[in-house]
Design a protein around this motif. Sequence first.
Motif, mmCIF file in Angstrom:
data_model
loop_
_atom_site.group_PDB
_atom_site.id
_atom_site.type_symbol
_atom_site.label_atom_id
_atom_site.label_comp_id
_atom_site.label_asym_id
_atom_site.label_seq_id
_atom_site.Cartn_x
_atom_site.Cartn_y
_atom_site.Cartn_z
ATOM 1 N N PHE A 33 2.725 4.692 -10.764
ATOM 2 C CA PHE A 33 1.938 4.334 -11.949
ATOM 3 C C PHE A 33 0.917 3.251 -11.582
ATOM 4 C CE2 PHE A 33 1.583 0.958 -15.184
ATOM 5 C CZ PHE A 33 0.798 1.618 -16.111
ATOM 6 N N PHE A 34 1.356 2.237 -10.841
ATOM 7 C CA PHE A 34 0.451 1.165 -10.429
ATOM 8 C C PHE A 34 -0.608 1.685 -9.458
ATOM 9 C CE2 PHE A 34 4.324 -1.636 -11.210
ATOM 10 C CZ PHE A 34 3.863 -2.060 -12.447
ATOM 11 N N ASN A 68 -6.982 0.354 -13.352
ATOM 12 C CA ASN A 68 -7.048 -1.106 -13.414
ATOM 13 C C ASN A 68 -6.773 -1.696 -12.037
ATOM 14 O OD1 ASN A 68 -6.255 -3.922 -13.803
ATOM 15 N ND2 ASN A 68 -6.250 -3.458 -16.002
ATOM 16 N N ALA A 69 -7.726 -2.447 -11.517
ATOM 17 C CA ALA A 69 -7.591 -3.017 -10.167
ATOM 18 C C ALA A 69 -6.411 -3.979 -10.067
ATOM 19 C CB ALA A 69 -8.884 -3.729 -9.768
ATOM 20 N N HIS A 70 -6.154 -4.732 -11.124
ATOM 21 C CA HIS A 70 -5.033 -5.677 -11.121
ATOM 22 C C HIS A 70 -3.694 -4.937 -11.022
ATOM 23 C CE1 HIS A 70 -7.558 -9.154 -11.935
ATOM 24 N NE2 HIS A 70 -8.148 -8.493 -12.919
ATOM 25 N N LEU A 71 -3.588 -3.832 -11.726
ATOM 26 C CA LEU A 71 -2.361 -3.044 -11.656
ATOM 27 C C LEU A 71 -2.205 -2.389 -10.287
ATOM 28 C CD1 LEU A 71 -2.218 -1.309 -15.166
ATOM 29 C CD2 LEU A 71 -0.874 -3.248 -14.340
ATOM 30 N N ARG A 72 -3.314 -1.932 -9.701
ATOM 31 C CA ARG A 72 -3.237 -1.296 -8.385
ATOM 32 C C ARG A 72 -2.747 -2.277 -7.322
ATOM 33 N NH1 ARG A 72 -8.245 0.960 -9.750
ATOM 34 N NH2 ARG A 72 -9.331 -0.357 -8.234
ATOM 35 N N ARG A 73 -3.099 -3.548 -7.491
ATOM 36 C CA ARG A 73 -2.655 -4.551 -6.517
ATOM 37 C C ARG A 73 -1.142 -4.783 -6.585
ATOM 38 N NH1 ARG A 73 -7.897 -7.039 -7.219
ATOM 39 N NH2 ARG A 73 -7.229 -8.205 -9.072
ATOM 40 N N CYS A 74 -0.508 -4.337 -7.662
ATOM 41 C CA CYS A 74 0.955 -4.458 -7.763
ATOM 42 C C CYS A 74 1.659 -3.504 -6.798
ATOM 43 C CB CYS A 74 1.414 -4.175 -9.193
ATOM 44 S SG CYS A 74 0.900 -5.433 -10.392
ATOM 45 N N SER A 75 0.928 -2.480 -6.350
ATOM 46 C CA SER A 75 1.477 -1.559 -5.361
ATOM 47 C C SER A 75 1.229 -2.149 -3.976
ATOM 48 C CB SER A 75 0.808 -0.184 -5.487
ATOM 49 O OG SER A 75 1.292 0.707 -4.509
ATOM 50 N N ASN A 76 2.185 -2.956 -3.522
ATOM 51 C CA ASN A 76 2.030 -3.730 -2.295
ATOM 52 C C ASN A 76 3.284 -3.590 -1.442
ATOM 53 O OD1 ASN A 76 2.327 -6.247 -0.603
ATOM 54 N ND2 ASN A 76 0.277 -6.619 -1.420
ATOM 55 N N ILE A 77 3.114 -3.232 -0.178
ATOM 56 C CA ILE A 77 4.263 -2.966 0.697
ATOM 57 C C ILE A 77 5.080 -4.231 0.957
ATOM 58 C CG2 ILE A 77 2.961 -3.284 2.835
ATOM 59 C CD1 ILE A 77 5.831 -0.783 2.155
ATOM 60 N N LYS A 78 4.418 -5.390 1.023
ATOM 61 C CA LYS A 78 5.166 -6.634 1.236
ATOM 62 C C LYS A 78 6.038 -6.946 0.028
ATOM 63 C CE LYS A 78 1.896 -8.799 4.452
ATOM 64 N NZ LYS A 78 1.027 -9.978 4.702
ATOM 65 N N TRP A 79 5.481 -6.718 -1.144
ATOM 66 C CA TRP A 79 6.272 -6.908 -2.363
ATOM 67 C C TRP A 79 7.430 -5.911 -2.406
ATOM 68 C CZ3 TRP A 79 2.663 -7.887 -7.196
ATOM 69 C CH2 TRP A 79 1.893 -9.033 -6.951
ATOM 70 N N ALA A 80 7.170 -4.699 -1.955
ATOM 71 C CA ALA A 80 8.210 -3.659 -1.959
ATOM 72 C C ALA A 80 9.388 -4.070 -1.084
ATOM 73 C CB ALA A 80 7.624 -2.336 -1.473
ATOM 74 N N HIS A 81 9.098 -4.648 0.089
ATOM 75 C CA HIS A 81 10.169 -5.107 0.979
ATOM 76 C C HIS A 81 10.989 -6.202 0.311
ATOM 77 C CE1 HIS A 81 7.734 -3.675 4.733
ATOM 78 N NE2 HIS A 81 8.345 -2.685 4.108
#
Length: 223
Positions: free
Chosen positions: A112-113, A118-131
């Motif tokens: 979804f992100f 929305n660029a702000h929402l796309r930035r929520c898709s982050n591999i470092k955050w995922a780890h």
Amino acid sequence: PIMSLSYTSQQITIYIGISFWVAGVIGNGMNVLVFSSVRTYRKTPCTFYFLVASVTNIMFLTVSLTSRIASTGFAVDLTRASVIWCKMRLYLIGVLSLMSFMSSCLATMDQFFATSQNAHLRRCSNIKWAHTIAVIVMVVCSLHAVPCFIYVDILPITNVCAVTSNAYSVYLTFYTLGLTTTIPVAIMTVFGYLTYRHLHLTTVLIRQNADRQLTQMSIFQVI
């Protein structure tokens, strides 16, 4: 008739159970192979969550299904003979099942992100955050199942591995209805629907270099 029904149940457990186990291990094993070997997928949060879910699914099938096949199909129930395995089996089932559902939810939310305009929402898709999120999920799930070591034991009269606390038994009922059914289904349905709407925005997907096939896979996971 009772013996016939018991025999039929035993045979169904053996053959269908083994079929499910083989299919599950092969299917999830292929996911692990693809998601861990393709460099692009290793850097994608959604596939990382799918990878975690696939690994936990294999472990869950091995712990839960094989022991069920052994006990029901071949009358070999180690939970009646070992207090340690009695507690450990339910603990692992609790940890792995919750991790699998949460990973699937996170994969759907990530898509979804990733497909949002929305660029702000796309930035929520982050591999470092995922780890980081995956580690937090692992810790939370591991701690959540700790009461199994306290409130699960082999009952002295029936010699059955069961929950010894009425309060914890009631909690497990709500846990099953909530954390492993209603809540994951609701999360995956909502975010799956929103992702499906994003999927129709073809020009946006191309501009964002979003993986359309991966998005479709996450929606199929919801189903």
